[in-house]
Design an enzyme around this catalytic site. Structure first.
Site, PDB file in Angstrom:
ATOM      1  N   ASN A  97     -10.187  -0.034   0.122  1.00  9.05           N
ATOM      2  CA  ASN A  97      -8.717   0.020   0.118  1.00  9.05           C
ATOM      3  C   ASN A  97      -8.213  -0.626  -1.177  1.00  9.05           C
ATOM      4  OD1 ASN A  97      -5.985  -0.406   0.514  1.00  9.05           O
ATOM      5  ND2 ASN A  97      -6.195  -1.106   2.633  1.00  9.05           N
ATOM      6  N   HIS A 131      -2.906   7.139   2.193  1.00 13.89           N
ATOM      7  CA  HIS A 131      -3.439   5.851   1.756  1.00 13.89           C
ATOM      8  C   HIS A 131      -4.813   5.636   2.388  1.00 13.89           C
ATOM      9  CE1 HIS A 131      -4.040   1.724   0.911  1.00 13.89           C
ATOM     10  NE2 HIS A 131      -3.841   1.322   2.150  1.00 13.89           N
ATOM     11  N   CYS A 141       0.812  -1.226   0.000  1.00 14.87           N
ATOM     12  CA  CYS A 141       0.000   0.000   0.000  1.00 14.87           C
ATOM     13  C   CYS A 141       0.846   1.276   0.000  1.00 14.87           C
ATOM     14  CB  CYS A 141      -0.967   0.002   1.174  1.00 14.87           C
ATOM     15  SG  CYS A 141      -2.000  -1.462   1.230  1.00 14.87           S
TER      16      CYS A 141
HETATM   17  O1  UT7 Z   1      -3.765  -1.267   3.460  1.00 15.32           O
HETATM   18  C1  UT7 Z   1      -3.149  -1.848   4.558  1.00 15.32           C
HETATM   19  C2  UT7 Z   1      -3.534  -1.169   5.730  1.00 15.32           C
HETATM   20  N1  UT7 Z   1      -4.652  -1.831   6.358  1.00 15.32           N
HETATM   21  C3  UT7 Z   1      -5.208  -1.218   7.347  1.00 15.32           C
HETATM   22  O2  UT7 Z   1      -4.829  -0.104   7.636  1.00 15.32           O
HETATM   23  C4  UT7 Z   1      -6.284  -1.903   8.159  1.00 15.32           C
HETATM   24  C5  UT7 Z   1      -6.138  -1.478   9.583  1.00 15.32           C
HETATM   25  N2  UT7 Z   1      -7.090  -2.111  10.477  1.00 15.32           N
HETATM   26  C6  UT7 Z   1      -8.402  -1.823  10.448  1.00 15.32           C
HETATM   27  O3  UT7 Z   1      -8.862  -1.052   9.639  1.00 15.32           O
HETATM   28  C7  UT7 Z   1      -9.285  -2.441  11.504  1.00 15.32           C
HETATM   29  O4  UT7 Z   1      -8.477  -3.082  12.473  1.00 15.32           O
HETATM   30  C8  UT7 Z   1     -10.285  -3.460  10.929  1.00 15.32           C
HETATM   31  C9  UT7 Z   1     -11.342  -2.722  10.120  1.00 15.32           C
HETATM   32  C10 UT7 Z   1      -9.567  -4.476  10.061  1.00 15.32           C
HETATM   33  C11 UT7 Z   1     -11.005  -4.200  12.069  1.00 15.32           C
HETATM   34  O5  UT7 Z   1     -11.637  -3.274  12.942  1.00 15.32           O
HETATM   35  P1  UT7 Z   1     -11.531  -3.490  14.512  1.00 15.32           P
HETATM   36  O6  UT7 Z   1     -12.327  -2.412  15.124  1.00 15.32           O
HETATM   37  O7  UT7 Z   1     -10.071  -3.570  14.847  1.00 15.32           O
HETATM   38  O8  UT7 Z   1     -12.283  -4.855  14.714  1.00 15.32           O
HETATM   39  P2  UT7 Z   1     -11.718  -6.242  15.292  1.00 15.32           P
HETATM   40  O9  UT7 Z   1     -10.779  -6.872  14.342  1.00 15.32           O
HETATM   41  O10 UT7 Z   1     -11.269  -6.037  16.711  1.00 15.32           O
HETATM   42  O11 UT7 Z   1     -13.037  -7.103  15.339  1.00 15.32           O
HETATM   43  C12 UT7 Z   1     -14.125  -6.743  16.197  1.00 15.32           C
HETATM   44  C13 UT7 Z   1     -15.228  -7.762  16.018  1.00 15.32           C
HETATM   45  C14 UT7 Z   1     -14.743  -9.207  16.148  1.00 15.32           C
HETATM   46  O12 UT7 Z   1     -15.751  -9.948  16.799  1.00 15.32           O
HETATM   47  P3  UT7 Z   1     -15.631 -10.289  18.377  1.00 15.32           P
HETATM   48  O13 UT7 Z   1     -14.354 -11.072  18.505  1.00 15.32           O
HETATM   49  O14 UT7 Z   1     -15.571  -8.955  19.052  1.00 15.32           O
HETATM   50  O15 UT7 Z   1     -16.858 -11.072  18.628  1.00 15.32           O
HETATM   51  C15 UT7 Z   1     -14.657  -9.663  14.712  1.00 15.32           C
HETATM   52  O16 UT7 Z   1     -14.838 -11.065  14.588  1.00 15.32           O
HETATM   53  O17 UT7 Z   1     -15.809  -7.646  14.719  1.00 15.32           O
HETATM   54  C16 UT7 Z   1     -15.816  -8.941  14.085  1.00 15.32           C
HETATM   55  N3  UT7 Z   1     -15.685  -8.737  12.651  1.00 15.32           N
HETATM   56  C17 UT7 Z   1     -16.738  -8.556  11.845  1.00 15.32           C
HETATM   57  N4  UT7 Z   1     -18.060  -8.512  12.072  1.00 15.32           N
HETATM   58  C18 UT7 Z   1     -18.865  -8.293  11.034  1.00 15.32           C
HETATM   59  C19 UT7 Z   1     -14.541  -8.692  11.917  1.00 15.32           C
HETATM   60  N5  UT7 Z   1     -14.848  -8.484  10.625  1.00 15.32           N
HETATM   61  C20 UT7 Z   1     -16.200  -8.387  10.550  1.00 15.32           C
HETATM   62  C21 UT7 Z   1     -17.104  -8.172   9.500  1.00 15.32           C
HETATM   63  N6  UT7 Z   1     -18.421  -8.123   9.781  1.00 15.32           N
HETATM   64  N7  UT7 Z   1     -16.688  -7.986   8.213  1.00 15.32           N
END
Ligand code: UT7
Length: 328
Positions: A285, A255, A122
């Site tokens: 993204n 980005h 990225c």
């Molecule tokens: O280009 C490279 C750069 N990439 C990035 O910059 C990405 C950086 N990271 C992020 O944008 C965020 O960390 C994410 C969007 C990937 C995730 O957001 P988060 O607030 O960190 O969520 P999380 O991973 O802590 O997940 C929270 C909950 C989990 O459930 P539990 O364990 O709390 O029950 C996940 O299983 O959300 C769940 N979850 C979803 N639920 C519905 C994860 N993906 C999804 C989904 N739909 N698509």
């Protein structure tokens, strides 16, 4: 070679998105058929993404890149034969080799330009733009085509809701020309390979088969924290190098990974959100394509104007990051 000019300047931009728009609702409905639960509300709340553009299966990165390049050349009023350097940033190349840059070169009908790919995920576009600037300032090239292009959908695990909802496909390009007035004012590129594991696609083709995991894997929270920290530090570093202040920057184009990252970053830098170009809502993204796509969109809708200061920033797998301060 004729006398070298001391600077490089962006003289044209272009972009291309595949025609298929997939909304969060449509994606959630498709995933539901595989018993994977997600929703428009989760995706929009956590990322700001509302839709993405996805290439049809079989459409290659070179096809998107070629169209973006044609549009950038047309915008610049430059014929493909004038280009003497093509640098293409991608992590989804058509092949192991030849490089996607060479395939684009052939599509454009250019012969003789140096052509190669840059792999910085990225951060790829800011890496490629900085490299092209160095070639031009060293007198090794006079007219460069710099492209960021991805078919990221080809490396997504569509059964992993933590990653597949985040990405899209697309391409953006700029034409960079030798100039006697400054365009690229300062640039800083950095990496920390010890963080390779937080964002990777660790598979490869070897011995006639795919070895390792062919899908993108990410520790989202670790990437999120790193992204905010390094983009903040890098933005401050590059404006200091150019001898300007953050208040002088007209547009911040980081980005586009997550609206929350952009909001945190703007707050940390003290830059009003109105000065941040945001496309993550409509493009998702698109990795190496996200910055040139956003730059082209903001030029076309009249936000980014000639003479303004624009800060381009990349961050992603490697772990890599970088910033380029540009006078348009
Ligand atoms: O280009 C490279 C750069 N990439 C990035 O910059 C990405 C950086 N990271 C992020 O944008 C965020 O960390 C994410 C969007 C990937 C995730 O957001 P988060 O607030 O960190 O969520 P999380 O991973 O802590 O997940 C929270 C909950 C989990 O459930 P539990 O364990 O709390 O029950 C996940 O299983 O959300 C769940 N979850 C979803 N639920 C519905 C994860 N993906 C999804 C989904 N739909 N698509």
């Amino acid at each position: 070679m004729s006398k070298s000019l001391p600077y490089s300047r962006i003289v044209g931009t272009g972009s291309f998105l595949p025609p298929r728009v997939v909304t969060n609702d449509a994606l959630a409905a498709d995933m539901a058929t595989r018993q994977i639960e997600t929703s428009d509300q989760w995706i929009a709340d956590r990322t700001g993404i509302r839709q993405r553009y996805l290439a049809e299966p079989g459409v290659k990165t070179s096809a998107l890149a070629t169209e973006a390049a044609r549009r950038a050349l047309a915008d610049a009023g430059v014929d493909a034969s004038e280009v003497d350097l093509i640098i293409l940033a991608t992590s989804t190349p058509d092949f192991i080799f030849p490089s996607t840059a060479c395939l684009v070169q052939a599509n454009l009908g250019n012969k003789g330009a140096a052509a190669f790919d840059v792999m910085a995920v990225c951060s790829g576009f800011v890496y490629a733009l900085t490299t092209a600037d160095c070639f031009i300032r060293a007198g090794r090239a006079r007219c460069a085509l710099v492209i960021g292009a991805e078919v990221f959908s080809s490396i997504l695990d569509w059964n992993d809701r933590g990653t597949c909802v985040l990405f899209g496909d697309g391409a953006g390009a700029v034409v960079l020309r030798a100039s006697d007035t400054p365009g690229i004012l300062a640039a800083q590129l950095q990496a920390d390979g010890s963080l390779a594991g937080i964002l990777s696609t660790a598979g490869t083709v070897a011995y006639g088969q795919v070895t390792g995991d062919p899908f993108l894997r990410m520790d989202g929270q670790a990437v999120f924290k790193q992204a905010v920290t390094v983009l903040d530090r890098s933005a401050r570093g590059v404006v200091a190098e150019a001898g300007v202040s953050l208040a002088d920057v007209d547009w911040l184009i980081p980005h586009q990974a997550n609206l929350r990252i952009l909001t945190f970053l703007a707050r940390k830098l003290g830059v009003p959100l109105e000065k941040v170009v945001i496309t993550v809502d409509i493009h998702a993204n698109t990795s190496a394509a996200s910055v040139p796509l956003a730059l082209d969109l903001a030029r076309r809708d009249g936000r980014v104007k000639s003479g303004q200061l624009v800060l381009l920033q990349g961050v992603g797998g490697g772990f890599t990051w970088g910033s380029v301060l540009v006078k348009m």
